[in-house]
Design an enzyme around this catalytic site. Structure first.
Site, short mmCIF file in Angstrom:
data_model
loop_
_atom_site.label_atom_id
_atom_site.label_comp_id
_atom_site.label_asym_id
_atom_site.label_seq_id
_atom_site.Cartn_x
_atom_site.Cartn_y
_atom_site.Cartn_z
CG ASP A 1 -0.42 -0.12 2.54
OD1 ASP A 1 0.98 -0.18 2.67
OD2 ASP A 1 -0.99 0.25 3.50
CD GLU A 2 4.36 2.53 3.02
OE1 GLU A 2 4.73 3.48 3.73
OE2 GLU A 2 5.00 1.16 3.19
#
Length: 100
Positions: free
Chosen positions: A73-74
């Site tokens: 998620d980054e």
């Protein structure tokens, strides 16, 4: 718990409540249960997380093709070429955030 590991390991993170007992990510489940007998282990929904991650990366890729994925998620995105089209840098950030 992770499949294939007989003891199991907290693979992602621990809630703030669990952290108060000294529980942290990457801790063996057996050790965490010793610290907190009422510990509740919740399984992840990895297929769903992967789908959301794919959607997230697709949105970011609409702003640049220079993306370095850091985790599920980054990412780091070089938006140098895109940001010049905005009055303020935060305008681009807000646009991306709203879409996500």
């Amino acid at each position: 718990m992770l499949p294939g590991q007989p003891e199991g390991v907290l693979s992602s993170t621990a809630s703030y409540e669990a952290r108060a007992f000294g529980i942290h990510s990457a801790m063996p489940v057996s050790e965490a249960q010793k610290l907190c007998r009422d510990l509740i282990i919740v399984s992840g929904h990895y297929a769903y997380y992967e789908e959301l991650s794919s959607q997230f990366m697709n949105i970011v890729s609409e702003y640049t093709d220079q993306i370095e994925v850091a985790s599920i998620d980054e990412c780091y995105a070089d938006v140098t070429d895109k940001i010049i089209h905005y009055a303020k840098p935060l305008d681009l950030a807000w646009e991306i955030q709203k879409r996500i």
